[in-house]
Design an enzyme around this catalytic site. Sequence first.
Site, PDB file in Angstrom:
ATOM      1  N   LYS A  50      70.578 -28.647  11.572  1.00  0.00           N
ATOM      2  CA  LYS A  50      72.008 -28.329  11.640  1.00  0.00           C
ATOM      3  C   LYS A  50      72.446 -27.610  10.361  1.00  0.00           C
ATOM      4  O   LYS A  50      71.963 -27.940   9.267  1.00  0.00           O
ATOM      5  CB  LYS A  50      72.801 -29.624  11.833  1.00  0.00           C
ATOM      6  CG  LYS A  50      74.301 -29.441  12.068  1.00  0.00           C
ATOM      7  CD  LYS A  50      74.972 -30.792  12.318  1.00  0.00           C
ATOM      8  CE  LYS A  50      76.474 -30.669  12.573  1.00  0.00           C
ATOM      9  NZ  LYS A  50      77.106 -31.990  12.841  1.00  0.00           N
ATOM     10  N   SER A 125      79.886 -32.234  16.878  1.00  0.00           N
ATOM     11  CA  SER A 125      79.780 -31.013  16.122  1.00  0.00           C
ATOM     12  C   SER A 125      78.365 -30.453  16.048  1.00  0.00           C
ATOM     13  O   SER A 125      78.185 -29.291  15.737  1.00  0.00           O
ATOM     14  CB  SER A 125      80.295 -31.240  14.704  1.00  0.00           C
ATOM     15  OG  SER A 125      79.476 -32.169  14.017  1.00  0.00           O
ATOM     16  N   SER A 149      79.084 -37.027  16.512  1.00  0.00           N
ATOM     17  CA  SER A 149      78.670 -35.627  16.516  1.00  0.00           C
ATOM     18  C   SER A 149      77.198 -35.379  16.802  1.00  0.00           C
ATOM     19  O   SER A 149      76.794 -34.226  16.982  1.00  0.00           O
ATOM     20  CB  SER A 149      79.036 -34.973  15.174  1.00  0.00           C
ATOM     21  OG  SER A 149      80.394 -34.579  15.172  1.00  0.00           O
TER      22      SER A 149
END
Lengths: 421, 421
Positions: A50, A125, A149
């Site tokens: 990420k 997210s 997330s």
Amino acid sequence: MTPSDIPALLARIAAEDGAIGSFWQVDRDGALAARAATAGPLDGVAIGIKDNVDVAGLRTTAGIAAFRHRVADRDAPVVRRLRDAGLVILGKTAMHEGALGATTDTPGFGRCMNPLRAGYTPGGSSGGSGAAVAAGFVPLAIGTDTMGSVRLPAAYCGVIGLKPTSGLVSRTGVVPLSPRLDHVGILAATVEGAALALEVMAGDDPEDPDSRPAPPGWRALTAQPANPRGLRIGLPEAVLAAPMEPAIRTALEEAQTRLRDAGALLVPVAVPGWDLTATRRAGLLLIEAEAAALHPTLVDDPEAATPGFRAALAYGRDANGARIAKALFRLAEARAGALRALDQCDLLLMPTAPQRAFTHGTPAPVDQADFTALANVAGLPAIALPWAAADGGLPCSIQIVGRAHTEQAVCALADWLVRAR
Amino acid sequence: MTPSDIPALLARIAAEDGAIGSFWQVDRDGALAARAATAGPLDGVAIGIKDNVDVAGLRTTAGIAAFRHRVADRDAPVVRRLRDAGLVILGKTAMHEGALGATTDTPGFGRCMNPLRAGYTPGGSSGGSGAAVAAGFVPLAIGTDTMGSVRLPAAYCGVIGLKPTSGLVSRTGVVPLSPRLDHVGILAATVEGAALALEVMAGDDPEDPDSRPAPPGWRALTAQPANPRGLRIGLPEAVLAAPMEPAIRTALEEAQTRLRDAGALLVPVAVPGWDLTATRRAGLLLIEAEAAALHPTLVDDPEAATPGFRAALAYGRDANGARIAKALFRLAEARAGALRALDQCDLLLMPTAPQRAFTHGTPAPVDQADFTALANVAGLPAIALPWAAADGGLPCSIQIVGRAHTEQAVCALADWLVRAR
């Protein structure tokens, strides 16, 4: 796990990710040059990271305009651990701006698509990590999870999402949102992959104040799926009473039936102090205040981030002390309630989210993180696993929450449920 | 323990407490009527209760003008447990206004005197409890401790003060100051008394969100004092480097010498993230914000409390979210540092306070709670024990801090040190 065919994966990303947007940076040269030979179970396996986690030589943007050109000069310790275990980093995955939101439609960076259905959000997210795993670009991808997330994109993309116990995985080198609630987790195609990756990721780090050594003998991987016979599985009453999409409720009931048929005891449990809305709002206020304290320069600079992100941080910054204190009371009550509920059962079972993926452009439902926030607030391990929808539509997702450091039990039951479905 | 001669104690209080002011209410009739016969070790033993803890039928003022006439209609659970064990409640003890301060000079309620020297403060906020034990009016008295409010009066009055692990003793029925940091503790004439009382006080209470059952087998009492041989005792470097009265430093050195001579290993340890001043200030800001959230009506009403108390709460209420978040980061770092230090040693040893009791009217030193706050922030058990000063003046005090739920080890070492001196 089988080592990945790195050139083939890179070719697929090059051909197909234009339409999905799961990767913001692909480290083609680095991936092709990786020559690990640890003989460990993840040697040569491809992974995405990420874009709020430092990978040396790549940008760490966190989807924030002001960070667009920041290049990490060293690996985050969790990335270093993955590399040392032979994992091959393909690149940095898309995310919602600043990890504060769950659609991964990030102005200036891109709108990530759900590989399962064009035009739909992958959630967030860690949306790029979920999409990359769902598209088969990588079997594993690192995410971060402050209120859900990791688990929400896992749910919307039909993959596994595992958020570990607080303190188990270092957050050093990860752009912080809320130190109180931030966790690093893993999205994966299989429970086994998630558990193997977590065992590599876990490790004490004195640089992260909340890091703690794992208890002696701690494991995530299981030799075989759980045997549900005799397990006492709690169904939080507040979740049972909450609105949710019919397909989600059906999925939960199907999972309960499978477990009951296998000899588990399913019991509604009170989680005293957990009010879904109030807990989510309290968590959000604390996140906004903590993020504002950590990123003060973003708040007042119109070029630094979107107006929405800046307004959220300004809201937390400007809330007065008494409001923050009340939010802390709420979170303490919910945490205590979760621990008390888990005094009465072995594991909690609930949907991961009240709905399935929705189309980009639709206003995000306010209750997306209502079922996931508890595990952050209480610091407990939680896993999201896909559950094919009875209506044949996008997948649903089931969540299991366990006591601190019971990742092995949580993964074992998830593995059993995946197979049972 | 020997049952107390209740009429004799009541007579002494009537004769002598006018000059000391350790009791704000004496429940003569209730004490004389108490007829417990539990055959437990504390049956018939007299105890004082700090005036922020509910005793049915008596006022709970917390030293706050607005609460002057509030009468409790039920016992706090911790008081109920004491009664059930046969303890005899003599009355309610003096305290600093709202438990926010450490001199027990409380406008409208009285200035409590240190029984060891006229005109001197007993410390606080549980100053009346410390004074009542030091004067011999009771062998035990309940106190509360948010940053040191049990251990500081114990230190200034030359008695034992024990603050247990977070969650071990219920705070229901106790006027809250800061749920994050508040603990109920005990002041006592002997370590044995403190340990026996704590074993009675400890117990799960679902009404207090932070309450947790004690671990199986948990005890506070020890069959015999510790044998220091082989114990690894950490001396926090920040404390060693801090300013303190020469007599206090001498006392710490004497305690070290005794322990070293008995075979203990004394090692300086870093407590990363513990900055004495910054941690104390962060704790105070959080306390003020939490207190403001819990007592909003006190802040703006000039009749409700003193200007100083109201200003402190207003300060916490009006601090913005980013400041509170930074205070939380500070506290999390200090907590993590304490746990990390205790990974490297068995117990921490330090003075209880940087100075001895001082005269009423002298401005209170700002650093009074610098050595005590850590145990609140980290939720760890801590005991203060008296150490006769080498200069023959007022007593010094030594503090031992242990890992969570190691009250037995903490008390055992305290007992050894009391005897060694």
